[in-house]
Design a protein around this motif. Structure first.
Motif, PDB file in Angstrom:
ATOM      1  N   TRP A 267      72.229  42.984  56.613  1.00 32.65           N
ATOM      2  CA  TRP A 267      72.878  41.732  56.235  1.00 32.65           C
ATOM      3  C   TRP A 267      73.099  41.698  54.727  1.00 32.65           C
ATOM      4  O   TRP A 267      72.290  42.213  53.953  1.00 32.65           O
ATOM      5  CB  TRP A 267      72.032  40.531  56.681  1.00 32.65           C
ATOM      6  CG  TRP A 267      72.024  40.415  58.172  1.00 32.65           C
ATOM      7  CD1 TRP A 267      71.041  40.796  59.034  1.00 32.65           C
ATOM      8  CD2 TRP A 267      73.099  39.916  58.987  1.00 32.65           C
ATOM      9  NE1 TRP A 267      71.426  40.580  60.333  1.00 32.65           N
ATOM     10  CE2 TRP A 267      72.683  40.039  60.338  1.00 32.65           C
ATOM     11  CE3 TRP A 267      74.371  39.398  58.711  1.00 32.65           C
ATOM     12  CZ2 TRP A 267      73.490  39.644  61.405  1.00 32.65           C
ATOM     13  CZ3 TRP A 267      75.176  39.012  59.777  1.00 32.65           C
ATOM     14  CH2 TRP A 267      74.728  39.129  61.102  1.00 32.65           C
ATOM     15  N   HIS A 268      74.185  41.056  54.324  1.00 29.89           N
ATOM     16  CA  HIS A 268      74.504  40.948  52.902  1.00 29.89           C
ATOM     17  C   HIS A 268      73.327  40.358  52.118  1.00 29.89           C
ATOM     18  O   HIS A 268      73.020  40.819  51.012  1.00 29.89           O
ATOM     19  CB  HIS A 268      75.758  40.080  52.732  1.00 29.89           C
ATOM     20  CG  HIS A 268      76.034  39.725  51.308  1.00 29.89           C
ATOM     21  ND1 HIS A 268      76.436  40.653  50.373  1.00 29.89           N
ATOM     22  CD2 HIS A 268      75.920  38.546  50.645  1.00 29.89           C
ATOM     23  CE1 HIS A 268      76.579  40.070  49.212  1.00 29.89           C
ATOM     24  NE2 HIS A 268      76.272  38.796  49.343  1.00 29.89           N
TER      25      HIS A 268
ATOM     26  N   VAL B 258      80.504  43.945  67.250  1.00 29.50           N
ATOM     27  CA  VAL B 258      79.699  45.001  67.878  1.00 29.50           C
ATOM     28  C   VAL B 258      80.166  45.315  69.301  1.00 29.50           C
ATOM     29  O   VAL B 258      80.171  46.478  69.721  1.00 29.50           O
ATOM     30  CB  VAL B 258      78.188  44.649  67.794  1.00 29.50           C
ATOM     31  CG1 VAL B 258      77.799  43.510  68.706  1.00 29.50           C
ATOM     32  CG2 VAL B 258      77.342  45.874  68.081  1.00 29.50           C
TER      33      VAL B 258
ATOM     34  N   ALA C 290      78.909  44.818  55.603  1.00 25.27           N
ATOM     35  CA  ALA C 290      78.420  43.434  55.652  1.00 25.27           C
ATOM     36  C   ALA C 290      79.514  42.400  55.380  1.00 25.27           C
ATOM     37  O   ALA C 290      80.371  42.593  54.523  1.00 25.27           O
ATOM     38  CB  ALA C 290      77.298  43.255  54.646  1.00 25.27           C
TER      39      ALA C 290
ATOM     40  N   MET D  32      74.483  46.607  64.939  1.00 27.82           N
ATOM     41  CA  MET D  32      75.511  47.482  64.348  1.00 27.82           C
ATOM     42  C   MET D  32      74.953  48.866  64.050  1.00 27.82           C
ATOM     43  O   MET D  32      75.650  49.870  64.224  1.00 27.82           O
ATOM     44  CB  MET D  32      76.096  46.837  63.085  1.00 27.82           C
ATOM     45  CG  MET D  32      77.052  45.697  63.359  1.00 27.82           C
ATOM     46  SD  MET D  32      78.547  46.210  64.264  1.00 27.82           S
ATOM     47  CE  MET D  32      79.581  46.818  62.931  1.00 27.82           C
TER      48      MET D  32
HETATM   49  N1  LIG Z   1      77.263  42.235  64.750  1.00 27.11           N
HETATM   50  C1  LIG Z   1      78.569  42.377  64.538  1.00 27.11           C
HETATM   51  O1  LIG Z   1      79.400  42.197  65.458  1.00 27.11           O
HETATM   52  C2  LIG Z   1      79.060  42.808  63.168  1.00 27.11           C
HETATM   53  C3  LIG Z   1      80.406  43.185  62.987  1.00 27.11           C
HETATM   54  C4  LIG Z   1      80.858  43.632  61.743  1.00 27.11           C
HETATM   55  C5  LIG Z   1      79.964  43.668  60.680  1.00 27.11           C
HETATM   56  N2  LIG Z   1      78.674  43.260  60.873  1.00 27.11           N
HETATM   57  C6  LIG Z   1      77.746  43.307  59.735  1.00 27.11           C
HETATM   58  O2  LIG Z   1      76.751  44.260  60.042  1.00 27.11           O
HETATM   59  C7  LIG Z   1      75.525  43.909  59.406  1.00 27.11           C
HETATM   60  C8  LIG Z   1      74.390  44.035  60.426  1.00 27.11           C
HETATM   61  O3  LIG Z   1      74.673  43.191  61.532  1.00 27.11           O
HETATM   62  P1  LIG Z   1      73.864  43.329  62.901  1.00 27.11           P
HETATM   63  O4  LIG Z   1      74.593  42.525  63.902  1.00 27.11           O
HETATM   64  O5  LIG Z   1      73.563  44.749  63.175  1.00 27.11           O
HETATM   65  O6  LIG Z   1      72.502  42.565  62.523  1.00 27.11           O
HETATM   66  P2  LIG Z   1      71.058  42.766  63.158  1.00 27.11           P
HETATM   67  O7  LIG Z   1      71.167  43.171  64.577  1.00 27.11           O
HETATM   68  O8  LIG Z   1      70.287  41.528  62.822  1.00 27.11           O
HETATM   69  O9  LIG Z   1      70.446  43.993  62.340  1.00 27.11           O
HETATM   70  C9  LIG Z   1      70.171  43.908  60.962  1.00 27.11           C
HETATM   71  C10 LIG Z   1      69.061  44.869  60.606  1.00 27.11           C
HETATM   72  O10 LIG Z   1      68.688  44.641  59.237  1.00 27.11           O
HETATM   73  C11 LIG Z   1      67.334  44.999  59.048  1.00 27.11           C
HETATM   74  N3  LIG Z   1      66.615  43.874  58.407  1.00 27.11           N
HETATM   75  C12 LIG Z   1      66.233  42.712  58.974  1.00 27.11           C
HETATM   76  N4  LIG Z   1      65.606  41.941  58.066  1.00 27.11           N
HETATM   77  C13 LIG Z   1      65.591  42.649  56.907  1.00 27.11           C
HETATM   78  C14 LIG Z   1      65.072  42.403  55.616  1.00 27.11           C
HETATM   79  N5  LIG Z   1      64.429  41.270  55.326  1.00 27.11           N
HETATM   80  N6  LIG Z   1      65.254  43.338  54.666  1.00 27.11           N
HETATM   81  C15 LIG Z   1      65.893  44.504  54.945  1.00 27.11           C
HETATM   82  N7  LIG Z   1      66.408  44.792  56.160  1.00 27.11           N
HETATM   83  C16 LIG Z   1      66.246  43.874  57.117  1.00 27.11           C
HETATM   84  C17 LIG Z   1      66.732  45.257  60.440  1.00 27.11           C
HETATM   85  O11 LIG Z   1      66.636  46.665  60.628  1.00 27.11           O
HETATM   86  P3  LIG Z   1      65.235  47.430  60.363  1.00 27.11           P
HETATM   87  O12 LIG Z   1      64.184  46.601  61.011  1.00 27.11           O
HETATM   88  O13 LIG Z   1      65.434  48.755  60.972  1.00 27.11           O
HETATM   89  O14 LIG Z   1      65.050  47.526  58.875  1.00 27.11           O
HETATM   90  C18 LIG Z   1      67.752  44.660  61.382  1.00 27.11           C
HETATM   91  O15 LIG Z   1      67.747  45.290  62.609  1.00 27.11           O
HETATM   92  C19 LIG Z   1      75.723  42.485  58.848  1.00 27.11           C
HETATM   93  O16 LIG Z   1      75.910  42.541  57.468  1.00 27.11           O
HETATM   94  C20 LIG Z   1      77.003  41.981  59.524  1.00 27.11           C
HETATM   95  O17 LIG Z   1      77.760  41.103  58.701  1.00 27.11           O
HETATM   96  C21 LIG Z   1      78.194  42.858  62.079  1.00 27.11           C
END
Ligand SMILES: NC(=O)c1ccc[n+]([C@@H]2O[C@H](COP(=O)([O-])OP(=O)(O)OC[C@H]3O[C@@H](n4cnc5c(N)ncnc54)[C@H](OP(=O)(O)O)[C@@H]3O)[C@@H](O)[C@H]2O)c1
Length: 210
Positions: free
Chosen positions: A67-68, A131, A91, A11
């Motif tokens: 993530w939340h 996404v 989130a 995202m």
């Molecule tokens: N994917 C979807 O389709 C979608 C749609 C609507 C809403 N969302 C929401 O968007 C949010 C992100 O989703 P995403 O799909 O982008 O997830 P993601 O690809 O797993 O990315 C999450 C990011 O959070 C950071 N992170 C990971 N572990 C962490 C930790 N322990 N502490 C702090 N930061 C950490 C990392 O970035 P860094 O390494 O740069 O810190 C990671 O790249 C979620 O809350 C989800 O509910 C997602």
């Protein structure tokens, strides 16, 4: 308006790509080298600023693409830097298996973040925008809706203005408590989508006429 996106995952990347042609965008995460690699991989070199986390939070709008389950620790650590700022929460409070939520029906991820950041203006957005929809936001019935919520009316208007050039229909969805429904709409769309075979590119659009 300048905007900082925190988090270099799916995202974070989609938001940076969508916002960069229209606004001054900085991208940040836990490791600046990871962020730099992501900028390069997405072909955004020269279009997006990369900064260390603590230095990047002095933006008009800070979008948390995290993530939340990681937001409480993030908010505790950075609350002082976020005072007075608009903080956008995208989130959904999924359980690890994505089958349910970790929060009950009497609150939402956005409200919990506002409680953790009482001196910031939290805005909910993109809760229902999977996404894959960023690459193709137009459906047969029109563009995908992005529902924007906040208890601060001016912050809500500012984020709607920020998102206006993006290829979505950006709607005013009222107060943060509406995320109790909006976030669960994501859970529902995921389940219904799976039952009917649209698993990645799915979104909502409210049908209506003035
Ligand atoms: N994917 C979807 O389709 C979608 C749609 C609507 C809403 N969302 C929401 O968007 C949010 C992100 O989703 P995403 O799909 O982008 O997830 P993601 O690809 O797993 O990315 C999450 C990011 O959070 C950071 N992170 C990971 N572990 C962490 C930790 N322990 N502490 C702090 N930061 C950490 C990392 O970035 P860094 O390494 O740069 O810190 C990671 O790249 C979620 O809350 C989800 O509910 C997602």
């Amino acid at each position: 308006m300048n905007v900082t996106v925190v988090g270099t995952g799916d995202m974070g990347g989609a938001l940076v790509r969508a916002l960069a042609p229209h606004h001054q965008v900085r991208w940040t995460g836990r490791d600046v080298r990871v962020t730099e690699r992501r900028v390069e991989a997405l072909g955004l070199s020269g279009q997006v600023g990369v900064a260390e986390l603590a230095r990047a939070l002095d933006a008009d709008v800070v979008i948390l693409a995290l993530w939340h389950r990681h937001l409480a620790a993030f908010a505790r650590e950075h609350a002082d830097l976020l005072v007075g700022r608009i903080v956008v929460d995208i989130a959904n409070p999924f359980t690890q298996d994505f089958e349910d939520f970790t929060l009950g029906f009497d609150t939402s991820a956005a409200e919990e973040l506002q409680r953790l950041l009482p001196r910031s203006r939290v805005v909910g957005a993109f809760k229902n925008t999977f996404v894959a929809v960023f690459d193709a936001p137009h459906f047969e019935g029109g563009e995908s809706d992005v529902l924007v919520t906040s208890d601060d009316e001016r912050a809500r208007a500012a984020v709607r203005a920020l998102l206006a050039p993006l290829p979505f229909r950006v709607l005013d969805a009222g107060a943060l408590r509406n995320n109790r429904v909006i976030e669960r709409m994501t859970l529902l769309s995921r389940e219904v989508g799976r039952r009917h075979g649209f698993t990645r590119r799915l979104s909502y659009r409210l049908l209506g006429a003035p």
